[in-house]
Scaffold this motif. Structure first.
Motif, PDB file in Angstrom:
ATOM      1  N   PHE A 149       6.499  10.358  -0.211  1.00 38.14           N
ATOM      2  CA  PHE A 149       5.271   9.572  -0.224  1.00 38.14           C
ATOM      3  C   PHE A 149       5.352   8.591  -1.381  1.00 38.14           C
ATOM      4  O   PHE A 149       5.469   8.998  -2.535  1.00 38.14           O
ATOM      5  CB  PHE A 149       4.036  10.473  -0.381  1.00 38.14           C
ATOM      6  N   ALA A 150       5.338   7.298  -1.072  1.00 31.29           N
ATOM      7  CA  ALA A 150       5.344   6.257  -2.092  1.00 31.29           C
ATOM      8  C   ALA A 150       3.917   5.758  -2.263  1.00 31.29           C
ATOM      9  O   ALA A 150       3.342   5.177  -1.341  1.00 31.29           O
ATOM     10  CB  ALA A 150       6.273   5.113  -1.690  1.00 31.29           C
ATOM     11  N   GLU A 151       3.359   6.005  -3.431  1.00 32.25           N
ATOM     12  CA  GLU A 151       2.021   5.501  -3.714  1.00 32.25           C
ATOM     13  C   GLU A 151       2.078   3.988  -3.850  1.00 32.25           C
ATOM     14  O   GLU A 151       3.146   3.408  -4.077  1.00 32.25           O
ATOM     15  CB  GLU A 151       1.497   6.121  -5.009  1.00 32.25           C
ATOM     16  N   VAL A 161      14.690   7.464  10.374  1.00 32.88           N
ATOM     17  CA  VAL A 161      13.515   7.816   9.583  1.00 32.88           C
ATOM     18  C   VAL A 161      12.247   7.316  10.265  1.00 32.88           C
ATOM     19  O   VAL A 161      12.257   6.299  10.955  1.00 32.88           O
ATOM     20  CB  VAL A 161      13.601   7.247   8.148  1.00 32.88           C
ATOM     21  N   LEU A 162      11.184   8.043  10.062  1.00 35.90           N
ATOM     22  CA  LEU A 162       9.863   7.660  10.525  1.00 35.90           C
ATOM     23  C   LEU A 162       9.133   7.075   9.321  1.00 35.90           C
ATOM     24  O   LEU A 162       9.063   7.714   8.266  1.00 35.90           O
ATOM     25  CB  LEU A 162       9.106   8.871  11.057  1.00 35.90           C
ATOM     26  N   VAL A 163       8.619   5.858   9.460  1.00 29.99           N
ATOM     27  CA  VAL A 163       7.921   5.196   8.359  1.00 29.99           C
ATOM     28  C   VAL A 163       6.511   4.842   8.814  1.00 29.99           C
ATOM     29  O   VAL A 163       6.322   4.234   9.872  1.00 29.99           O
ATOM     30  CB  VAL A 163       8.670   3.926   7.898  1.00 29.99           C
ATOM     31  N   VAL A 164       5.536   5.234   8.006  1.00 33.20           N
ATOM     32  CA  VAL A 164       4.134   4.921   8.248  1.00 33.20           C
ATOM     33  C   VAL A 164       3.662   4.091   7.059  1.00 33.20           C
ATOM     34  O   VAL A 164       3.735   4.542   5.917  1.00 33.20           O
ATOM     35  CB  VAL A 164       3.276   6.200   8.376  1.00 33.20           C
ATOM     36  N   GLY A 192       0.850  -1.193   0.000  1.00 29.80           N
ATOM     37  CA  GLY A 192       0.000   0.000   0.000  1.00 29.80           C
ATOM     38  C   GLY A 192       0.879   1.234   0.000  1.00 29.80           C
ATOM     39  O   GLY A 192       2.055   1.173  -0.356  1.00 29.80           O
ATOM     40  N   GLU A 193       0.324   2.351   0.402  1.00 31.83           N
ATOM     41  CA  GLU A 193       1.079   3.597   0.449  1.00 31.83           C
ATOM     42  C   GLU A 193       2.066   3.586   1.616  1.00 31.83           C
ATOM     43  O   GLU A 193       1.878   2.871   2.587  1.00 31.83           O
ATOM     44  CB  GLU A 193       0.141   4.800   0.614  1.00 31.83           C
ATOM     45  N   GLU A 194       3.099   4.419   1.493  1.00 36.28           N
ATOM     46  CA  GLU A 194       4.105   4.560   2.550  1.00 36.28           C
ATOM     47  C   GLU A 194       4.492   6.030   2.682  1.00 36.28           C
ATOM     48  O   GLU A 194       4.705   6.711   1.682  1.00 36.28           O
ATOM     49  CB  GLU A 194       5.354   3.747   2.216  1.00 36.28           C
ATOM     50  N   VAL A 195       4.554   6.496   3.914  1.00 38.08           N
ATOM     51  CA  VAL A 195       5.082   7.825   4.203  1.00 38.08           C
ATOM     52  C   VAL A 195       6.433   7.619   4.868  1.00 38.08           C
ATOM     53  O   VAL A 195       6.557   6.865   5.832  1.00 38.08           O
ATOM     54  CB  VAL A 195       4.136   8.619   5.133  1.00 38.08           C
ATOM     55  N   PHE A 196       7.449   8.274   4.339  1.00 32.07           N
ATOM     56  CA  PHE A 196       8.836   8.111   4.767  1.00 32.07           C
ATOM     57  C   PHE A 196       9.357   9.503   5.094  1.00 32.07           C
ATOM     58  O   PHE A 196       9.460  10.351   4.207  1.00 32.07           O
ATOM     59  CB  PHE A 196       9.612   7.495   3.591  1.00 32.07           C
TER      60      PHE A 196
END
Length: 100
Positions: free
Chosen positions: A74-76, A91-94, A41-45
């Motif tokens: 932002f990786a779609e 890094v903070l990864v969501v 899915g998506e990822e916020v880095f």
């Protein structure tokens, strides 16, 4: 927690911050590149400390974004990417809990 105090024992070591309905929030420590991958899915880095070269492919063409503390990538879903830290980075990864 002070993210700058986190020292991993291996590249991409992480501290889990939260799991919100299947979405994880983690602080990662690394001094080595990850590997090319596509998340489920998506990822916020977000870079908290250090500098990271985020390599990603769009339409088969490789691009590089230089991310410094405070920058966000932002990786779609379906975005092939790999992070290359310049030295040590935190890094903070969501992302979805089952993402790679």
């Amino acid at each position: 927690m002070r993210s700058k105090a986190f020292q991993g024992t291996r590249a991409w070591d992480a501290i889990d911050i939260a799991n919100m309905n299947g979405t994880t929030v983690r602080v990662h420590w690394t001094d080595q590149p990850y590997r090319w991958h596509v998340n489920d899915g998506e990822e916020v880095f977000s870079v908290l400390d250090g500098t990271v070269e985020m390599h990603y492919r769009e339409g088969g063409i490789e691009h590089v974004a230089i991310l410094e503390a405070g920058d966000i990538f932002f990786a779609e879903a379906g975005c092939e990417h790999v992070a290359h830290p310049r030295g040590v980075a935190r890094v903070l990864v969501v992302e979805r809990a089952e993402s790679i």
